[in-house]
Design an enzyme around this catalytic site. Structure first.
Site, PDB file in Angstrom:
ATOM      1  N   HIS A 107      -1.560   0.607  -9.826  1.00 17.98           N
ATOM      2  CA  HIS A 107      -2.190  -0.433  -8.986  1.00 17.98           C
ATOM      3  C   HIS A 107      -2.704  -1.601  -9.849  1.00 17.98           C
ATOM      4  CE1 HIS A 107      -4.108  -1.017  -4.804  1.00 17.98           C
ATOM      5  NE2 HIS A 107      -4.086  -2.180  -5.412  1.00 17.98           N
ATOM      6  N   ARG A 165       0.842  -1.187   0.000  1.00 16.42           N
ATOM      7  CA  ARG A 165       0.000   0.000   0.000  1.00 16.42           C
ATOM      8  C   ARG A 165       0.880   1.239   0.000  1.00 16.42           C
ATOM      9  NH1 ARG A 165      -3.619  -2.568  -1.581  1.00 16.42           N
ATOM     10  NH2 ARG A 165      -5.509  -3.186  -0.514  1.00 16.42           N
TER      11      ARG A 165
HETATM   12  C1  OXD Z   1      -5.676  -4.897  -3.426  1.00 17.06           C
HETATM   13  C2  OXD Z   1      -6.072  -5.536  -4.682  1.00 17.06           C
HETATM   14  O1  OXD Z   1      -6.130  -5.270  -2.331  1.00 17.06           O
HETATM   15  O2  OXD Z   1      -5.704  -4.991  -5.757  1.00 17.06           O
HETATM   16  O3  OXD Z   1      -4.871  -3.964  -3.505  1.00 17.06           O
HETATM   17  O4  OXD Z   1      -6.732  -6.565  -4.663  1.00 17.06           O
END
Ligand code: OXD
Length: 307
Positions: free
Chosen positions: A272, A224
């Protein structure tokens, strides 16, 4: 019995379509239009605003739409008796491992430096390290971290893992607990972060941690954004102590267009996508948990938060 659904991502229509295709009988209520709160027994959410969960008297399960549950845990009024589960399916694990391998191989084989040479039309062979001479350390040995470190070990990297509680993974040097962190970092040329975000791990990638890595180490953050103290990371890169960072998670997301990470010569930014959801596979797992909860069984992939 109804599902509360909250998905702030642009692919929310795809999730809904897949849920409805997979089970046309599901009663899905899209927050905030959820009807009587007492109807809701299952919440399928990402970043649901705090305070909503406590208004659902018959809630039996809170399911994240992804691997992490940190966005649920930040709700201080979340009903503590309701299990919180994550998604976990083979493609999620495989996709994350692919991303980690890609990042590690890219550093090992110096692809970014060759890309720079190509732009300057320079033909120059750079020294390279064998996998066995490269020490890769994975922080967080849950399902994703474990698979990544096992595949790295299979490819011959000198691998180690660090976790809150002890783990035993053949061929991987396993370290556990805060006291073991400096020893783990001291033998890590490429640090991969796959920790969950919680009170213990927020800001863990700070100046002190980065200083404990060998000179010229690289960071791969698939955890994160909240794990990383951004100013410390930039300082470590700018001083040359850290050779590079591959970052897939930010706080907040999307990353601000003016953020210094974008243009930094030693940073690779991805939006992401390290383990991008494979929606049909994810939905199959969600439906399984809905069925289980409604049959009075515990849901799968419950996470016991370290709050
Ligand atoms: C997360 C996902 O939890 O992408 O970041 O699943």
């Amino acid at each position: 019995m109804a599902i509360l659904f909250h998905c702030p991502w642009e692919n929310a229509p795809l999730w809904l379509a897949e849920l409805r295709r997979a089970d046309p009988g599901l009663d899905i209520r899209i927050w905030p239009e959820i009807g009587p709160p007492a109807d809701i027994d299952f919440a399928l959410v990402w970043e649901l605003p705090s305070g909503v969960l406590k208004t659902l008297p018959n809630l039996r399960c809170i399911s994240s739409l992804g691997a992490g549950i940190d966005h649920v845990l930040v709700d201080p009024e979340r009903p503590r008796h309701v299990p919180v589960c994550r998604l976990l399916y083979p493609e999620m694990v495989r996709r994350m491992t692919e991303y980690v391998l890609l990042a590690v191989l890219r550093y090992q084989r110096r692809l970014d430096e060759y890309a720079g040479q190509q732009r300057r039309r320079v033909w120059q062979i750079l020294p390279m390290k064998d996998a066995a001479d490269l020490r890769v350390g994975v922080m967080g040995l849950g399902a994703l971290g474990r698979d990544a470190v096992e595949k790295l070990a299979f490819l011959g990297y000198d691998t180690a893992g660090w976790n809150r509680s002890p783990r035993d993974i053949p061929g991987v040097a396993c370290f556990a607990g805060r006291a073991a962190l400096p020893a783990f970092l001291a033998r890590t040329d490429i640090l991969v972060n796959l920790l969950p975000l919680n009170a213990e791990t927020r800001g863990i990638v700070d100046g002190e941690l980065l200083a404990a890595l060998p000179d010229g180490a690289c960071l791969v953050n698939c955890g994160r954004g909240g794990h990383v103290v951004e100013a410390d990371l930039l300082a470590a890169l700018d001083s040359g102590r850290l050779a590079g960072a591959t970052l897939d998670a930010f706080q907040p997301e999307p990353l601000d267009p003016h953020h210094p990470f974008w243009g930094h010569p030693r940073i690779i930014v991805t939006p992401h996508v390290s383990s991008l959801s494979k929606v049909p596979a994810a939905v199959a797992g969600v439906l399984e948990n809905i069925r289980r909860v409604r049959a009075g069984l515990p849901p799968l992939h419950v996470v016991q938060p370290a709050e």
